[in-house]
Write an enzyme that holds these catalytic residues in place. Sequence first.
Site, PDB file in Angstrom:
ATOM      1  N   GLU A 124       6.364  -6.480  -4.037  1.00 39.21           N
ATOM      2  CA  GLU A 124       5.692  -5.235  -4.447  1.00 39.21           C
ATOM      3  C   GLU A 124       6.714  -4.336  -5.111  1.00 39.21           C
ATOM      4  O   GLU A 124       7.860  -4.750  -5.321  1.00 39.21           O
ATOM      5  CB  GLU A 124       5.050  -4.546  -3.237  1.00 39.21           C
ATOM      6  N   ARG A 157      -4.759   1.834  10.081  1.00 39.57           N
ATOM      7  CA  ARG A 157      -3.451   1.248   9.769  1.00 39.57           C
ATOM      8  C   ARG A 157      -2.355   1.947  10.562  1.00 39.57           C
ATOM      9  O   ARG A 157      -1.433   1.296  11.070  1.00 39.57           O
ATOM     10  CB  ARG A 157      -3.173   1.317   8.258  1.00 39.57           C
ATOM     11  N   LYS A 168       3.869   0.133   8.593  1.00 41.36           N
ATOM     12  CA  LYS A 168       4.337   1.165   7.649  1.00 41.36           C
ATOM     13  C   LYS A 168       5.253   2.083   8.456  1.00 41.36           C
ATOM     14  O   LYS A 168       4.832   3.109   8.994  1.00 41.36           O
ATOM     15  CB  LYS A 168       3.130   1.901   7.073  1.00 41.36           C
TER      16      LYS A 168
HETATM   17  N1  PMP Z   1       3.845  -0.519  -0.658  1.00 39.43           N
HETATM   18  C1  PMP Z   1       4.635   0.383  -0.053  1.00 39.43           C
HETATM   19  C2  PMP Z   1       6.019  -0.014   0.326  1.00 39.43           C
HETATM   20  C3  PMP Z   1       4.163   1.679   0.189  1.00 39.43           C
HETATM   21  O1  PMP Z   1       4.947   2.587   0.787  1.00 39.43           O
HETATM   22  C4  PMP Z   1       2.852   2.012  -0.197  1.00 39.43           C
HETATM   23  C5  PMP Z   1       2.312   3.391   0.087  1.00 39.43           C
HETATM   24  N2  PMP Z   1       2.915   4.360  -0.726  1.00 39.43           N
HETATM   25  C6  PMP Z   1       2.064   1.052  -0.835  1.00 39.43           C
HETATM   26  C7  PMP Z   1       2.595  -0.220  -1.028  1.00 39.43           C
HETATM   27  C8  PMP Z   1       0.665   1.362  -1.269  1.00 39.43           C
HETATM   28  O2  PMP Z   1      -0.168   1.500  -0.143  1.00 39.43           O
HETATM   29  P1  PMP Z   1      -1.425   2.455  -0.121  1.00 39.43           P
HETATM   30  O3  PMP Z   1      -2.327   2.015  -1.204  1.00 39.43           O
HETATM   31  O4  PMP Z   1      -2.008   2.255   1.226  1.00 39.43           O
HETATM   32  O5  PMP Z   1      -0.927   3.848  -0.340  1.00 39.43           O
END
Ligand code: PMP
Length: 289
Positions: free
Chosen positions: A182, A50, A149
Amino acid sequence: MKIHVDGTLYEEEDAKISVFDHGLLYGDGVFEGIRFYDGRIFQLEAHIDRLFNSAHSICLRPPLTKSGMKQALLETVRANQLQSGYVRLLLTRGVGNLGLNPEHCRLPAVIIIVDYIRLYPAEIYKRGLKVVTCTTRRTTPTALSPMVKSLNYLNNILAKIEASQAGAEEGLMLNEWGYVAECTADNIFIVRNEGVVTPPVTAGALAGITRSVIFDLALDLGISLKEADITRHEVFVADECFLTGTAAEVIPVAMLDGRRIGVEVPGPITQRLTSEFHQLTRRVGTVIY
Ligand code: PMP
Protein backbone atom coordinates in the site's frame (compact mmCIF):
# COMPACT_ATOMS: atom_id res chain seq x y z
CA MET A 1 -11.87 23.10 18.69
CA LYS A 2 -13.08 21.13 21.68
CA ILE A 3 -11.29 17.86 22.35
CA HIS A 4 -12.52 14.88 24.33
CA VAL A 5 -10.07 13.32 26.79
CA ASP A 6 -11.40 10.54 29.01
CA GLY A 7 -14.96 11.77 29.21
CA THR A 8 -14.32 15.52 29.45
CA LEU A 9 -14.30 18.14 26.71
CA TYR A 10 -11.35 20.55 26.80
CA GLU A 11 -10.26 23.54 24.78
CA GLU A 12 -7.32 22.66 22.55
CA GLU A 13 -4.74 24.28 24.78
CA ASP A 14 -6.03 22.39 27.82
CA ALA A 15 -6.34 18.94 26.21
CA LYS A 16 -3.39 17.06 27.68
CA ILE A 17 -2.32 13.53 28.53
CA SER A 18 0.28 12.16 30.92
CA VAL A 19 3.90 11.68 29.85
CA PHE A 20 3.52 8.19 31.37
CA ASP A 21 0.80 7.24 28.89
CA HIS A 22 2.05 4.16 27.03
CA GLY A 23 0.55 5.57 23.85
CA LEU A 24 3.36 8.13 24.04
CA LEU A 25 6.07 5.96 25.60
CA TYR A 26 5.61 2.94 23.34
CA GLY A 27 3.07 3.77 20.65
CA ASP A 28 0.90 1.32 22.58
CA GLY A 29 -2.57 2.05 21.34
CA VAL A 30 -4.86 2.06 18.33
CA PHE A 31 -6.66 4.74 16.36
CA GLU A 32 -9.13 5.64 13.64
CA GLY A 33 -9.44 8.55 11.22
CA ILE A 34 -13.10 9.25 10.43
CA ARG A 35 -14.79 11.77 8.12
CA PHE A 36 -18.12 13.52 8.39
CA TYR A 37 -19.83 15.18 5.47
CA ASP A 38 -22.83 17.51 5.56
CA GLY A 39 -23.87 16.53 9.08
CA ARG A 40 -23.39 12.76 8.66
CA ILE A 41 -20.57 10.56 9.90
CA PHE A 42 -19.37 8.35 7.08
CA GLN A 43 -18.93 4.64 7.88
CA LEU A 44 -19.09 5.18 11.65
CA GLU A 45 -19.99 1.55 12.42
CA ALA A 46 -17.13 0.22 10.31
CA HIS A 47 -14.62 2.53 12.02
CA ILE A 48 -15.83 1.63 15.51
CA ASP A 49 -15.73 -2.09 14.62
CA ARG A 50 -12.18 -1.76 13.27
CA LEU A 51 -11.09 0.19 16.36
CA PHE A 52 -12.50 -2.48 18.66
CA ASN A 53 -10.93 -5.27 16.59
CA SER A 54 -7.55 -3.50 16.64
CA ALA A 55 -7.88 -3.07 20.42
CA HIS A 56 -8.93 -6.69 20.97
CA SER A 57 -6.01 -7.92 18.90
CA ILE A 58 -3.53 -6.09 21.17
CA CYS A 59 -5.35 -7.07 24.42
CA LEU A 60 -6.52 -3.52 25.06
CA ARG A 61 -9.98 -3.37 26.56
CA PRO A 62 -11.79 -0.12 25.66
CA PRO A 63 -13.21 1.68 28.70
CA LEU A 64 -16.45 2.33 26.75
CA THR A 65 -18.85 0.06 24.91
CA LYS A 66 -19.19 0.49 21.16
CA SER A 67 -22.33 2.55 21.64
CA GLY A 68 -20.65 4.60 24.40
CA MET A 69 -17.76 5.27 22.02
CA LYS A 70 -20.16 6.36 19.27
CA GLN A 71 -21.99 8.66 21.68
CA ALA A 72 -18.73 10.23 22.88
CA LEU A 73 -17.69 10.79 19.26
CA LEU A 74 -21.05 12.30 18.27
CA GLU A 75 -21.04 14.59 21.32
CA THR A 76 -17.54 15.81 20.51
CA VAL A 77 -18.49 16.61 16.92
CA ARG A 78 -21.68 18.35 18.11
CA ALA A 79 -19.73 20.41 20.64
CA ASN A 80 -17.68 21.77 17.73
CA GLN A 81 -20.80 22.58 15.67
CA LEU A 82 -19.26 21.49 12.40
CA GLN A 83 -21.08 20.05 9.40
CA SER A 84 -18.06 18.55 7.67
CA GLY A 85 -14.65 17.59 8.98
CA TYR A 86 -12.40 14.89 10.31
CA VAL A 87 -12.28 13.03 13.63
CA ARG A 88 -9.21 11.33 15.07
CA LEU A 89 -10.24 8.71 17.62
CA LEU A 90 -7.46 7.28 19.78
CA LEU A 91 -7.41 4.57 22.35
CA THR A 92 -4.15 4.31 24.26
CA ARG A 93 -2.99 1.79 26.86
CA GLY A 94 -3.16 4.63 29.40
CA VAL A 95 -0.91 5.72 32.22
CA GLY A 96 1.67 3.19 33.44
CA ASN A 97 5.26 3.30 34.54
CA LEU A 98 8.41 3.43 32.44
CA GLY A 99 8.49 -0.34 32.04
CA LEU A 100 6.65 -1.64 29.03
CA ASN A 101 4.46 -4.10 30.94
CA PRO A 102 0.88 -3.01 30.17
CA GLU A 103 -0.38 -4.63 33.38
CA HIS A 104 0.66 -1.44 35.17
CA CYS A 105 -1.63 0.66 33.01
CA ARG A 106 -4.87 0.91 34.91
CA LEU A 107 -7.21 2.57 32.46
CA PRO A 108 -6.96 2.99 28.68
CA ALA A 109 -7.32 6.60 27.53
CA VAL A 110 -9.91 7.76 24.98
CA ILE A 111 -9.02 10.86 22.97
CA ILE A 112 -11.29 12.37 20.32
CA ILE A 113 -9.95 15.22 18.21
CA VAL A 114 -12.14 17.04 15.69
CA ASP A 115 -10.47 18.99 12.93
CA TYR A 116 -10.65 20.13 9.34
CA ILE A 117 -8.64 18.09 6.92
CA ARG A 118 -7.16 18.79 3.54
CA LEU A 119 -4.50 16.30 2.70
CA TYR A 120 -3.72 17.30 -0.87
CA PRO A 121 -4.42 20.45 -2.86
CA ALA A 122 -7.32 20.21 -5.33
CA GLU A 123 -5.00 20.34 -8.35
CA ILE A 124 -3.47 16.93 -7.41
CA TYR A 125 -6.89 15.32 -7.75
CA LYS A 126 -6.81 16.55 -11.36
CA ARG A 127 -3.19 15.87 -12.33
CA GLY A 128 -2.55 12.80 -10.15
CA LEU A 129 0.06 12.01 -7.53
CA LYS A 130 3.73 11.48 -8.13
CA VAL A 131 4.70 8.34 -6.20
CA VAL A 132 8.05 6.66 -5.58
CA THR A 133 8.81 3.22 -4.21
CA CYS A 134 10.36 3.36 -0.75
CA THR A 135 13.05 1.09 0.61
CA THR A 136 11.24 1.02 3.98
CA ARG A 137 8.97 -2.01 3.90
CA ARG A 138 5.44 -2.25 5.23
CA THR A 139 5.25 -3.86 8.69
CA THR A 140 5.43 -7.58 8.11
CA PRO A 141 2.38 -9.59 9.15
CA THR A 142 4.82 -11.96 10.84
CA ALA A 143 5.62 -9.15 13.32
CA LEU A 144 2.37 -7.20 13.69
CA SER A 145 -0.84 -7.82 11.81
CA PRO A 146 -1.50 -5.08 9.26
CA MET A 147 -5.14 -5.43 10.31
CA VAL A 148 -4.23 -3.61 13.55
CA LYS A 149 -4.34 0.15 13.05
CA SER A 150 -1.86 0.82 15.80
CA LEU A 151 -0.15 3.99 16.98
CA ASN A 152 3.12 2.55 15.63
CA TYR A 153 3.53 4.33 12.30
CA LEU A 154 7.28 4.70 12.34
CA ASN A 155 8.01 2.75 9.18
CA ASN A 156 5.19 4.55 7.34
CA ILE A 157 6.69 7.84 8.55
CA LEU A 158 10.14 6.80 7.32
CA ALA A 159 8.63 5.90 3.97
CA LYS A 160 6.91 9.30 3.83
CA ILE A 161 10.26 10.97 4.52
CA GLU A 162 11.84 8.97 1.70
CA ALA A 163 9.05 10.04 -0.65
CA SER A 164 9.39 13.72 0.28
CA GLN A 165 13.18 13.58 -0.07
CA ALA A 166 12.70 12.16 -3.57
CA GLY A 167 10.34 15.04 -4.43
CA ALA A 168 7.25 12.81 -4.56
CA GLU A 169 3.89 13.29 -2.89
CA GLU A 170 3.45 9.68 -1.80
CA GLY A 171 5.53 6.60 -1.12
CA LEU A 172 4.74 3.08 -2.29
CA MET A 173 5.51 0.46 0.34
CA LEU A 174 6.33 -3.11 -0.63
CA ASN A 175 5.97 -6.08 1.66
CA GLU A 176 8.85 -8.29 2.72
CA TRP A 177 8.42 -10.43 -0.40
CA GLY A 178 8.68 -7.42 -2.70
CA TYR A 179 5.01 -7.23 -3.67
CA VAL A 180 3.06 -4.00 -3.46
CA ALA A 181 1.37 -3.56 -0.06
CA GLU A 182 0.00 0.00 0.00
CA CYS A 183 1.11 3.62 0.25
CA THR A 184 2.10 5.33 3.49
CA ALA A 185 -1.47 6.11 4.56
CA ASP A 186 -3.63 4.87 1.69
CA ASN A 187 -4.58 1.67 -0.08
CA ILE A 188 -3.62 1.23 -3.72
CA PHE A 189 -5.66 0.03 -6.69
CA ILE A 190 -4.72 -0.50 -10.33
CA VAL A 191 -7.03 -0.77 -13.31
CA ARG A 192 -6.25 -3.12 -16.18
CA ASN A 193 -8.55 -4.31 -18.96
CA GLU A 194 -11.34 -2.32 -17.29
CA GLY A 195 -11.11 -4.37 -14.09
CA VAL A 196 -9.82 -3.18 -10.74
CA VAL A 197 -7.10 -5.01 -8.77
CA THR A 198 -5.84 -4.33 -5.25
CA PRO A 199 -3.43 -6.23 -2.99
CA PRO A 200 -5.03 -8.52 -0.41
CA VAL A 201 -4.63 -7.74 3.29
CA THR A 202 -2.25 -10.72 3.44
CA ALA A 203 0.12 -8.64 1.28
CA GLY A 204 0.30 -6.09 4.11
CA ALA A 205 -2.53 -3.76 3.11
CA LEU A 206 -4.61 -2.26 5.89
CA ALA A 207 -8.24 -3.38 5.55
CA GLY A 208 -9.13 0.18 4.57
CA ILE A 209 -12.70 1.29 5.01
CA THR A 210 -12.57 3.41 1.86
CA ARG A 211 -11.12 0.33 0.15
CA SER A 212 -14.17 -1.71 1.13
CA VAL A 213 -16.52 1.08 0.01
CA ILE A 214 -14.77 0.94 -3.39
CA PHE A 215 -15.38 -2.85 -3.47
CA ASP A 216 -19.12 -2.19 -2.99
CA LEU A 217 -19.21 0.61 -5.56
CA ALA A 218 -17.37 -1.51 -8.13
CA LEU A 219 -19.92 -4.27 -7.59
CA ASP A 220 -22.83 -1.81 -8.02
CA LEU A 221 -21.29 -0.40 -11.20
CA GLY A 222 -20.57 -3.83 -12.66
CA ILE A 223 -16.80 -3.24 -12.62
CA SER A 224 -14.83 -6.41 -11.96
CA LEU A 225 -12.68 -6.26 -8.84
CA LYS A 226 -10.17 -8.70 -7.47
CA GLU A 227 -7.58 -8.92 -4.73
CA ALA A 228 -4.25 -10.19 -6.03
CA ASP A 229 -0.53 -9.74 -5.46
CA ILE A 230 0.77 -6.86 -7.57
CA THR A 231 4.34 -6.11 -8.61
CA ARG A 232 5.80 -2.66 -9.33
CA HIS A 233 5.89 -3.68 -13.01
CA GLU A 234 2.14 -4.22 -12.98
CA VAL A 235 1.68 -0.70 -11.60
CA PHE A 236 3.99 0.76 -14.29
CA VAL A 237 1.95 -0.85 -17.09
CA ALA A 238 -1.51 -0.40 -15.52
CA ASP A 239 -4.16 1.56 -17.42
CA GLU A 240 -4.95 3.54 -14.27
CA CYS A 241 -3.89 3.69 -10.66
CA PHE A 242 -5.54 5.34 -7.67
CA LEU A 243 -5.24 5.44 -3.89
CA THR A 244 -8.00 5.37 -1.30
CA GLY A 245 -8.18 6.53 2.30
CA THR A 246 -10.51 8.35 4.64
CA ALA A 247 -8.51 11.57 4.44
CA ALA A 248 -7.44 11.42 0.77
CA GLU A 249 -10.74 9.82 -0.42
CA VAL A 250 -10.06 8.57 -3.98
CA ILE A 251 -6.99 10.13 -5.59
CA PRO A 252 -5.40 9.30 -8.95
CA VAL A 253 -1.72 8.35 -9.32
CA ALA A 254 -0.02 9.81 -12.40
CA MET A 255 3.47 8.45 -12.01
CA LEU A 256 5.44 5.74 -10.19
CA ASP A 257 9.24 5.92 -10.08
CA GLY A 258 9.34 8.21 -13.12
CA ARG A 259 7.04 6.00 -15.27
CA ARG A 260 3.75 7.56 -16.40
CA ILE A 261 0.74 5.37 -15.66
CA GLY A 262 -1.91 5.12 -18.39
CA VAL A 263 -2.82 7.88 -20.81
CA GLU A 264 -5.53 9.88 -19.11
CA VAL A 265 -5.35 11.04 -15.49
CA PRO A 266 -7.71 10.48 -13.78
CA GLY A 267 -8.66 7.53 -15.99
CA PRO A 268 -12.30 6.74 -16.80
CA ILE A 269 -12.76 4.04 -14.13
CA THR A 270 -11.07 6.19 -11.47
CA GLN A 271 -13.40 9.04 -12.47
CA ARG A 272 -16.52 6.88 -12.20
CA LEU A 273 -15.54 5.47 -8.82
CA THR A 274 -14.56 8.93 -7.52
CA SER A 275 -17.84 10.47 -8.53
CA GLU A 276 -19.88 7.59 -7.03
CA PHE A 277 -17.80 7.81 -3.88
CA HIS A 278 -18.49 11.55 -3.50
CA GLN A 279 -22.21 11.05 -4.00
CA LEU A 280 -22.26 8.26 -1.43
CA THR A 281 -20.49 10.33 1.23
CA ARG A 282 -23.32 12.89 0.98
CA ARG A 283 -26.10 10.32 0.91
CA VAL A 284 -25.36 7.92 3.77
CA GLY A 285 -23.98 8.11 7.28
CA THR A 286 -24.90 8.55 10.92
CA VAL A 287 -26.84 11.79 11.39
CA ILE A 288 -25.03 14.07 13.84
CA TYR A 289 -27.58 16.74 14.81
N1 PMP B 1 -3.32 2.26 4.89
C1 PMP B 1 -2.83 2.90 5.96
C2 PMP B 1 -1.46 2.57 6.44
C3 PMP B 1 -3.60 3.88 6.61
O1 PMP B 1 -3.12 4.53 7.68
C4 PMP B 1 -4.89 4.17 6.12
C5 PMP B 1 -5.74 5.19 6.81
N2 PMP B 1 -5.26 6.49 6.62
C6 PMP B 1 -5.36 3.49 4.99
C7 PMP B 1 -4.54 2.52 4.41
C8 PMP B 1 -6.72 3.77 4.43
O2 PMP B 1 -7.70 3.28 5.30
P1 PMP B 1 -9.13 3.95 5.44
O3 PMP B 1 -9.76 3.92 4.10
O4 PMP B 1 -9.83 3.10 6.42
O5 PMP B 1 -8.92 5.35 5.92
